[in-house]
Design an enzyme around this catalytic site. Structure first.
Site, PDB file in Angstrom:
ATOM      1  N   ASP A   1       1.038  -1.006  -0.121  1.00  0.00           N
ATOM      2  CA  ASP A   1       0.066   0.016  -0.052  1.00  0.00           C
ATOM      3  C   ASP A   1       1.102   1.212  -0.034  1.00  0.00           C
ATOM      4  O   ASP A   1       2.098   1.054  -0.311  1.00  0.00           O
ATOM      5  CB  ASP A   1      -1.075   0.010   1.214  1.00  0.00           C
ATOM      6  CG  ASP A   1      -0.337   0.283   2.604  1.00  0.00           C
ATOM      7  OD1 ASP A   1       0.846   0.447   2.704  1.00  0.00           O
ATOM      8  OD2 ASP A   1      -0.949   0.350   3.382  1.00  0.00           O
TER       9      ASP A   1
ATOM     10  N   CYS B   1       3.239  -2.693   4.015  1.00  0.00           N
ATOM     11  CA  CYS B   1       2.215  -1.750   4.207  1.00  0.00           C
ATOM     12  C   CYS B   1       2.993  -0.799   5.184  1.00  0.00           C
ATOM     13  O   CYS B   1       4.486  -0.856   5.238  1.00  0.00           O
ATOM     14  CB  CYS B   1       0.931  -1.974   4.825  1.00  0.00           C
ATOM     15  SG  CYS B   1       1.016  -3.199   6.323  1.00  0.00           S
TER      16      CYS B   1
ATOM     17  N   THR C   1       3.213  -0.999   8.704  1.00  0.00           N
ATOM     18  CA  THR C   1       3.830  -1.874   9.771  1.00  0.00           C
ATOM     19  C   THR C   1       3.987  -3.262   9.462  1.00  0.00           C
ATOM     20  O   THR C   1       4.617  -3.848  10.187  1.00  0.00           O
ATOM     21  CB  THR C   1       2.857  -1.758  11.001  1.00  0.00           C
ATOM     22  OG1 THR C   1       1.533  -2.320  10.549  1.00  0.00           O
ATOM     23  CG2 THR C   1       2.566  -0.403  11.396  1.00  0.00           C
TER      24      THR C   1
ATOM     25  N   HIS D   1      10.682 -22.878  10.526  1.00  0.00           N
ATOM     26  CA  HIS D   1       9.736 -23.470  11.506  1.00  0.00           C
ATOM     27  C   HIS D   1       8.326 -23.251  11.059  1.00  0.00           C
ATOM     28  O   HIS D   1       7.509 -24.341  11.480  1.00  0.00           O
ATOM     29  CB  HIS D   1      10.074 -22.885  13.003  1.00  0.00           C
ATOM     30  CG  HIS D   1      11.251 -23.400  13.637  1.00  0.00           C
ATOM     31  ND1 HIS D   1      11.847 -23.183  14.971  1.00  0.00           N
ATOM     32  CD2 HIS D   1      12.373 -24.195  13.106  1.00  0.00           C
ATOM     33  CE1 HIS D   1      12.985 -23.593  15.013  1.00  0.00           C
ATOM     34  NE2 HIS D   1      13.264 -24.429  14.043  1.00  0.00           N
TER      35      HIS D   1
ATOM     36  N   HIS E   1       8.484 -29.753  12.876  1.00  0.00           N
ATOM     37  CA  HIS E   1       7.474 -28.562  12.594  1.00  0.00           C
ATOM     38  C   HIS E   1       6.539 -28.833  11.610  1.00  0.00           C
ATOM     39  O   HIS E   1       5.461 -28.013  11.601  1.00  0.00           O
ATOM     40  CB  HIS E   1       8.670 -27.555  12.051  1.00  0.00           C
ATOM     41  CG  HIS E   1       9.913 -27.073  12.784  1.00  0.00           C
ATOM     42  ND1 HIS E   1       9.812 -26.650  14.113  1.00  0.00           N
ATOM     43  CD2 HIS E   1      11.289 -27.706  13.075  1.00  0.00           C
ATOM     44  CE1 HIS E   1      10.719 -26.505  14.793  1.00  0.00           C
ATOM     45  NE2 HIS E   1      11.609 -27.230  14.008  1.00  0.00           N
TER      46      HIS E   1
HETATM   47  C1  RB5 Z   1      -1.868   2.967   6.226  1.00  0.00           C
HETATM   48  O1  RB5 Z   1      -1.898   4.396   6.978  1.00  0.00           O
HETATM   49  C2  RB5 Z   1      -1.445   2.074   7.490  1.00  0.00           C
HETATM   50  O2  RB5 Z   1      -2.384   1.923   8.437  1.00  0.00           O
HETATM   51  C3  RB5 Z   1      -1.116   0.838   6.589  1.00  0.00           C
HETATM   52  O3  RB5 Z   1      -0.245   0.953   5.643  1.00  0.00           O
HETATM   53  C4  RB5 Z   1      -0.425  -0.265   7.675  1.00  0.00           C
HETATM   54  O4  RB5 Z   1       0.438   0.025   8.465  1.00  0.00           O
HETATM   55  C5  RB5 Z   1      -1.601  -1.143   8.235  1.00  0.00           C
HETATM   56  O5  RB5 Z   1      -1.267  -2.076   9.183  1.00  0.00           O
END
Ligand code: RB5
Length: 147
Positions: A8, A65, A67, A98, A133
């Site tokens: 994203d 994304c 995070t 694993h 595993h």
């Molecule tokens: C987008 O702003 C953000 O929420 C997305 O990239 C991500 O981190 C969601 O988990």
């Protein structure tokens, strides 16, 4: 090995760098975008990459994304997907060894591009250990199948 990838707006730079890097290494890449900086909903991209892996069109995938967490939550809703959000080397390696994870999720706002490339290499270069595993991964599949 065929590799599916998507991101994203929180992961475009990292995604593009991984695409270029893995292409240079000789992998075939299916790039589900995004291709330009614009705001999108990460579950849509996660579904495309996860479906590509689940159907066997590609063997391994990457989702980036902000995070890595939202992508992993969405991708893991698709049957057959084991998506792991990792931000350091040990986890990226051991989720292959694993967990036999088939998608690595990365956070473009968590790690730098250099680290992302190193984790990508570990993820494609490390094979599942199997043995005890396998039983545990099979137990995850049983949960998925309501057994
Ligand atoms: C987008 O702003 C953000 O929420 C997305 O990239 C991500 O981190 C969601 O988990």
């Amino acid at each position: 090995m065929k590799i599916a990838i998507g991101c994203d707006h929180g992961g475009l730079e990292h995604k593009n760098a991984i695409v270029e890097h893995l292409k240079e290494r000789g992998f075939e890449i299916i790039d589900f975008g995004i291709y330009e900086q614009k705001s999108v909903d990460y579950p849509e991209i996660a579904l495309k990459v996860a479906t590509c892996i689940a159907t066997g069109e590609a063997e391994r995938g990457f989702l980036v994304c902000g995070t890595g967490i939202g992508m992993s939550l969405a991708a893991n809703k698709v049957k057959g997907i084991r998506a792991a959000a990792c931000s350091e080397h040990f986890s990226a390696k051991y989720t292959r060894l694993h967990n036999n994870s088939n998608i690595l999720c990365l956070g473009g706002r968590v790690i730098g591009v250099g680290t992302a490339l190193e984790l990508a290499d570990l993820f494609v270069d490390t094979e599942f250990e199997g043995g005890r595993h396998s039983r545990r991964v099979d137990m995850i599949t049983d949960i998925e199948n309501n057994k």
